[in-house]
Design an enzyme around this catalytic site. Sequence first.
Site, PDB file in Angstrom:
ATOM      1  N   LEU A   1       0.814  -1.212   0.000  1.00  0.00           N
ATOM      2  CA  LEU A   1       0.000   0.000   0.000  1.00  0.00           C
ATOM      3  C   LEU A   1       0.850   1.266   0.000  1.00  0.00           C
ATOM      4  CD1 LEU A   1      -2.665   1.571   0.311  1.00  0.00           C
ATOM      5  CD2 LEU A   1      -2.533   1.153   2.774  1.00  0.00           C
TER       6      LEU A   1
ATOM      7  N   SER B   1      -4.834  -4.063  -0.015  1.00  0.00           N
ATOM      8  CA  SER B   1      -5.377  -5.413   0.115  1.00  0.00           C
ATOM      9  C   SER B   1      -6.569  -5.475   1.056  1.00  0.00           C
ATOM     10  CB  SER B   1      -4.284  -6.370   0.608  1.00  0.00           C
ATOM     11  OG  SER B   1      -3.812  -5.977   1.879  1.00  0.00           O
TER      12      SER B   1
ATOM     13  N   ASP C   1       1.855  -3.557  10.239  1.00  0.00           N
ATOM     14  CA  ASP C   1       1.768  -2.394  11.129  1.00  0.00           C
ATOM     15  C   ASP C   1       0.901  -2.754  12.335  1.00  0.00           C
ATOM     16  OD1 ASP C   1       1.304   0.124  12.327  1.00  0.00           O
ATOM     17  OD2 ASP C   1       1.543   1.129  10.404  1.00  0.00           O
TER      18      ASP C   1
ATOM     19  N   THR D   1      13.092 -11.008   5.146  1.00  0.00           N
ATOM     20  CA  THR D   1      12.681  -9.619   4.959  1.00  0.00           C
ATOM     21  C   THR D   1      13.563  -8.650   5.727  1.00  0.00           C
ATOM     22  OG1 THR D   1      11.139  -9.553   6.833  1.00  0.00           O
ATOM     23  CG2 THR D   1      10.304 -10.444   4.742  1.00  0.00           C
TER      24      THR D   1
ATOM     25  N   GLU E   1      12.543  -6.349   7.723  1.00  0.00           N
ATOM     26  CA  GLU E   1      12.047  -6.261   9.098  1.00  0.00           C
ATOM     27  C   GLU E   1      12.549  -7.424   9.945  1.00  0.00           C
ATOM     28  OE1 GLU E   1      10.335  -4.094  10.930  1.00  0.00           O
ATOM     29  OE2 GLU E   1      10.465  -2.655   9.289  1.00  0.00           O
TER      30      GLU E   1
END
Length: 271
Positions: free
Chosen positions: A114, A148, A170, A245, A247
């Site tokens: 997004l 999504s 998040d 990833t 993160e």
Amino acid sequence: MVVSNPKLDPPLLVSLMTTDGAGGGGKLPRKRFYRARAHSNPLSDSHFPVPISPEEVDLSQHYPRYFPADKGGDGEEAAAPRRIRFADVGCGFGGLLVGLSPLFPDTLMIGMELRDKVITLYVKERILALRAANPGQYDNISVVRTNSMKYIPNYFRKAQLTKMFFLFPDPHFKEKNHRRRVISMQLLDEYAYVMEVGGIIYTITDVEELGEWMRSCLEKHPLFETVPEEEIKADPVFKLLSTATEESQKVARNGGQTFHAIFRRISLQEE
């Protein structure tokens, strides 16, 4: 050269970009040239094109090796059409897709992000560079900028997906913002719709409260059941959740703890 399709955002770059953006060479892009917001409001109105239905998604823009743009449909393709089977929701910089691609070379996968188009542009350039450096590889992964939480049914048919990933989403800590979380009872209805029976949802986070939230939602939903730990440990995908990833690597560097919830789509008799 830029190929634009009004149904997809942003347009797919056909030319490869070097690390300085000058073009050519197939070198991997550098993240420092792609500044992006850390968060986006998934409930706000988004200003990017969305396909009306899964039939309107132009797969030739994502997987040109499998869907040549100039090739008309024939009986063979119509009899056994390829479809996207894995979806990485909130794919970030695409690390999971890159890790999954060689493990499942015949499976089409897409990342959905997004945050602003800077990220999806980076992931597209990364994929194009990997394809150039490794001919015949990484042709099965792509990315699209979309929301999504609003548009999953616009991209996937009923029972199309076999795996969905929600890695380090998040947390939206404030209680008033919990409705922005990407895992909820309402959204699980939509995820169940696009997943085939036996498909797997993978979630992981370094926020314990969010981990408990996601597990609780999945446990309460009648169309999902937990995957046994022994099966999880034998799953080659599981290791990627905490290593592939940006993160996950950040959490590992900081010695953080992660919390996963992995559930299987099941069938109800009334279905």
